[in-house]
Design an enzyme around this catalytic site. Structure first.
Site, mmCIF file in Angstrom:
data_model
loop_
_atom_site.group_PDB
_atom_site.id
_atom_site.type_symbol
_atom_site.label_atom_id
_atom_site.label_comp_id
_atom_site.label_asym_id
_atom_site.label_seq_id
_atom_site.Cartn_x
_atom_site.Cartn_y
_atom_site.Cartn_z
ATOM 1 N N SER B 469 0.740 -1.143 -0.088
ATOM 2 C CA SER B 469 0.048 0.056 0.098
ATOM 3 C C SER B 469 0.979 1.180 -0.182
ATOM 4 O O SER B 469 1.940 1.014 0.490
ATOM 5 C CB SER B 469 -0.879 0.015 1.375
ATOM 6 O OG SER B 469 -1.308 1.099 1.385
ATOM 7 N N TYR B 482 -1.963 -0.677 10.323
ATOM 8 C CA TYR B 482 -2.342 -1.151 8.900
ATOM 9 C C TYR B 482 -1.001 -0.742 8.149
ATOM 10 O O TYR B 482 -0.223 -1.445 7.468
ATOM 11 C CB TYR B 482 -3.222 -0.433 8.378
ATOM 12 C CG TYR B 482 -3.783 -0.582 6.750
ATOM 13 C CD1 TYR B 482 -4.364 -1.687 6.344
ATOM 14 C CD2 TYR B 482 -3.225 0.421 5.901
ATOM 15 C CE1 TYR B 482 -4.460 -1.854 5.186
ATOM 16 C CE2 TYR B 482 -3.305 0.033 4.449
ATOM 17 C CZ TYR B 482 -4.106 -1.196 4.090
ATOM 18 O OH TYR B 482 -4.201 -1.338 2.809
#
Lengths: 277, 607
Positions: B469, B482
């Site tokens: 990501s 995350y």
């Protein structure tokens, strides 16, 4: 129907709308039947034009469109100019969409007809699944849910099916737009692909509806955060799966407290009926 | 590169001589059980080689069947006629006939050719004299000259950018063909040192093990020029119609400096209705550098033609009747995608399916995986749904085993499954950490470990794509858990890429920005009430919709990462900007990191 409020349209008006819609679908089917390998989008749109002019159309809501191959999902469309027909040639197995919006005596139709040359399994699956969208939209309009929420419900179904929402590529991201009878005078010319008189009418509607915090265009933005406006809506869910797209487009009659599809005798509806039988 | 003589130590084989119709004596070698029930394999070498180029593969094949190789006229221990006219394809076909008469007079053989050995074998395969003596043909780096000429003409007649690029690619690789037509210079060069330097050159350029070339190389290289001079111009100038009914397996070395995979893969298609295409991550001398893989493919193909069921890889390699337009870039490949039930995973699985790949769609949600597999199968190649929790080590082990036994080792693995988690670090509980680490990091670890081992063992290369990501390189107080897992995935990918580079296995990390998928609606926000949770999800979803980056864009980046073997691929502007800032101005990123970007504000305030 008797105990419900009448729509703004008389049964005679609705019959005329239905006739024009039938005319438009007959045109699409006739032109689709004549498509063969090598036919270009331009040729297809020309044939639609000629067929409609020969069979009673006297103006356009918009000029006929034809999209072949990955243009059925508006692949890499950046500007509205790309909606216009190109010299893309049809090949065996290629999906295509014919979209036409003739006007006859002011009564407007706007239809979309999806098929393929010699069969396309991906498109066949999308066409099967479009049935659920037709039901979902009708149910939620009957419940009078705000239009932007219905749009999101459609998007949720699109995600569950694994498709891509392609109607968001249309100008204004519209899932549907209102259709009305043209009463303006003025020249029957075409401006930017739209009939001049249709644009005039649409512009007037945009202003009139804006005053009531409503929009004649049905999208997922704030201007669609209102209950379904009574009238006639050309509903066009357009789905894509990779390079293959399919849609239907037909008129939905919305009254103050109910809604129904103007016509149940249309090619895509008959296809589902045949499959169920 | 990957395999260095895994086969048994090789003996020189049984030696004998065969006489061709025009009196030329050909040296023949034979390995394996002479009384084997299985049809024999006959290996034909290229230029400037001898039968020695087949020694590693012959040793491996000899375990199952009789193996025959011979020195082509002009090479090794065979006679070398002086006339160029003695080296026509017709003469070479007659040589093969003489060898077949001697070694397998009653039974058709499985023919294998490399380089010029493949070119001359095509002559026999597409001709009538020996057609019923050949059960199958495996072609490595040597097209039928007539097919090649037709391919060139077709590409030139219908100029399309892609076709012209392929034409130019092959043109660049064919420089030496013109050079070989020159008088004096080519033989002179061979005699004045090129022959001496050849083994070192081959080792440097292609990774060919030292000591592979025959002692007769200087003479072979000079006499073998006659092959080019006798055949190239007539065949290219006046190509014949050469169809064949014999099953043909074309091995396509992807880094071949002389024959482009586009030519070798496409040229036979109109002529060989029973065609298998197998891309191989190797250079031109695959018989010496990838003997293990090549021997397995030859045996798989021969066994299948003999009547055994096709190995999964071979099955996928079969060319199906032409579908839509150009050859599909991933045809014959097996792609495994985790988290394939929605969002990026589903879009990636469908993109591979559209590219012709068979797909394994794995997801925690069985119905969603089944739907993805169903859609993928509509594009033509088979697709299979699996239900698996990527964070469960035992389940992943069972999954990887099942995939391998049911469909073979995957060529591409996309570790995509992931979950979102937002909220302050001090609000994140141990259980929260275990959940997000389990899926986002350990899921990727399991996928890489299990399928990476399968790919390495198979030795045919492959590609692993891990979905990280933009959060992997943009610190934020909003997404500590995350972002940490995604940063770990990025580093894992970089390390693994280094480790597997030598195996021909690529590893990529794809780093998307804000993508409009279900993850916004499913992200867990720690330290907030249930009601606030729902509101945050709604707000995030609205922002992601506004950003309007579809999962198709990430899928396209995944395919590009595989095709171009890219290391790190940021997708969408915010990811590219973040990636640039990390290098140019990490201080800016740290400032941004301090801002609470939780979509807490009501929708009105986000405007």
């Amino acid at each position: 129907m008797s105990n419900k409020q009448q729509p703004a349209w008389t049964p005679a008006d609705l019959a005329r709308f239905r006739e024009v819609q039938q005319l438009a679908y007959r045109c699409a089917q006739a032109v689709a039947a004549g498509l063969e390998p090598g036919t270009t989008e331009r040729q297809a749109t020309q044939r639609m034009r000629q067929w409609l002019e020969a069979n009673g159309a006297d103006d356009w809501f918009h000029v006929p469109f034809a999209w072949f191959g990955d243009r059925t999902v508006f692949h890499r469309f950046r500007t509205p100019l790309q909606f216009f027909p190109t010299d893309r040639r049809l090949e065996e197995g290629m999906p295509f969409i014919l979209d036409c919006a003739p006007v006859a005596d002011g009564y407007t139709a706007d239809i979309g007809y999806a098929d393929s040359l010699g069969g396309n399994r991906v498109q066949a699956q999308i066409l099967d699944d479009l049935q659920e969208y037709r039901q979902l939209i009708l149910e939620q309009v009957r419940e009078r849910r705000p239009l932007d929420q219905i749009y999101r419900a459609v998007d949720a179904l699109v995600a569950r099916h694994g498709y891509d929402n392609r109607h968001r590529v249309y100008p204004g991201r519209v899932l549907a737009h209102q259709v009305t009878r043209l009463r303006t005078r003025g020249p029957r010319t075409v401006v930017a692909g739209f009939g001049a008189r249709s644009l005039q009418t649409l512009g007037r509607e945009l202003v009139a509806e804006r005053i009531q915090h409503r929009s004649p265009l049905w999208a997922d933005g704030r201007s669609s955060a209102h209950a379904p406006t009574p009238g006639l809506w050309a509903v066009e869910p357009h789905l894509g799966c990779r390079g293959v797209g399919a849609k239907f487009e037909e008129l939905l009659v919305v009254t103050e407290d109910d809604a129904y599809w103007l016509d149940e005798d249309l090619p895509h509806v008959n296809r589902w009926k045949e499959q169920a039988a | 590169m990957s395999s260095h003589h895994r086969g048994p130590v090789l003996d020189e084989g049984r030696s004998s001589f065969v006489t061709a119709p025009d009196g030329v004596r050909l040296a023949v070698r034979e390995w394996g059980d002479p009384d084997s029930a299985a049809p024999a394999v006959v290996l034909v070498h290229g230029y400037p080689d001898t039968h020695a180029v087949w020694r590693p593969i012959a040793g491996l094949l000899a375990a199952n069947r009789r193996v025959v190789a011979y020195d082509v006229r002009g090479a090794g221990a065979s006679d070398a006629p002086r006339r160029i006219g003695a080296y026509t394809l017709a003469a070479l076909e007659a040589d093969l006939g003489a060898v077949l008469d001697a070694v397998s007079p009653d039974r058709p053989v499985h023919l294998v050719g490399h380089d010029w050995g493949s070119i001359q074998s095509w002559e026999a395969v597409t001709g009538s004299a020996l057609a019923d003596r050949i059960a199958s043909f495996t072609s490595v780096s040597g097209p039928c000259l007539d097919h090649a000429a037709h391919w060139f003409r077709a590409k030139a007649r219908q100029p399309r950018p892609r076709g012209l690029a392929q034409l130019a690619g092959q043109g660049l690789r064919s420089w030496y063909i013109g050079y070989f037509q020159l008088p004096l210079l080519p033989p002179l060069l061979w005699r004045t040192g090129l022959a001496k330097a050849w083994p070192a050159l081959q080792h440097a350029i292609e990774g060919v093990p030292r000591g592979s070339s025959a002692p007769t190389l200087p003479a072979d290289a000079v006499r073998g020029l006659a092959l080019y001079r006798a055949n190239m111009l007539p065949r290219i100038a006046r190509p014949r119609q050469r169809p064949t009914a014999i099953p043909v397996q074309v091995v396509l070395p992807q880094r071949d400096l002389y024959v482009s995979p586009a030519l070798a893969g496409q040229a036979p298609q109109p002529w060989a209705p029973r065609l298998w295409r197998r891309p191989l991550r190797s250079g031109h001398w695959a018989p010496l550098t990838h003997d293990g893989v090549l021997a397995r493919w030859i045996e798989e193909f021969a066994a299948h033609i003999d009547g055994a069921p096709a190995a999964p890889g071979l099955e996928r390699a079969q060319v199906r009747p032409p579908g839509q337009g150009e050859a599909s870039p991933f045809a014959g490949r097996l792609a495994v995608v985790t988290g394939a039930g929605s969002g990026i995973g589903r879009a990636t699985a469908l993109a591979f399916a559209e590219g012709g790949a068979s797909v394994v769609a794995a997801d925690l949600d069985a119905a969603a995986a089944a739907r993805t597999a169903h859609l993928a199968s509509l594009f033509g190649a088979p697709a299979h749904p699996y239900t698996v929790d990527v964070s469960d080590a035992a389940a992943m082990e069972a999954f990887a085993k099942a995939v391998q036994s049911e469909h073979g080792t995957p060529d591409i693995v996309v570790n995509n499954a992931g979950i979102g988690m937002g909220g302050a670090f001090l609000d994140t509980s141990t259980a929260d950490w275990e959940a997000v680490l389990g899926v986002n990091l350990m899921g990727v670890v399991h996928g890489c470990r299990l399928f990476g081992a399968q790919m390495k063992e198979r030795g045919e290369g492959g590609h692993i794509v891990n979905i990280a990501s933009a959060a992997a390189f943009t610190p934020s107080r909003t997404l500590p858990a995350y972002a940490t897992t995604k940063a770990a995935v990025l580093m894992l990918s970089e390390c693994l890429r280094a480790e597997l580079a030598g195996e021909g296995i690529g590893v990529s990390a794809v780093c998307p920005g804000f993508v409009n998928t279900g993850i916004a609606r499913a992200t867990r926000y720690v330290g907030v009430s249930g009601e606030e949770q729902e509101q945050l999800r709604g707000n995030a979803d609205r922002l992601y919709r506004l950003r309007n980056v579809g999962p198709d864009r990430i899928a396209a980046a995944v395919l590009r990462a595989v095709e171009e073997n890219r290391a790190v691929v940021p997708v969408a502007a915010e990811a590219r900007i973040g990636s640039a800032l990390r290098r140019l101005s990490p201080g800016t990123l740290r400032l941004i990191a301090r801002r609470d970007l939780t979509p807490r504000s009501s929708s009105r305030r986000t405007r």
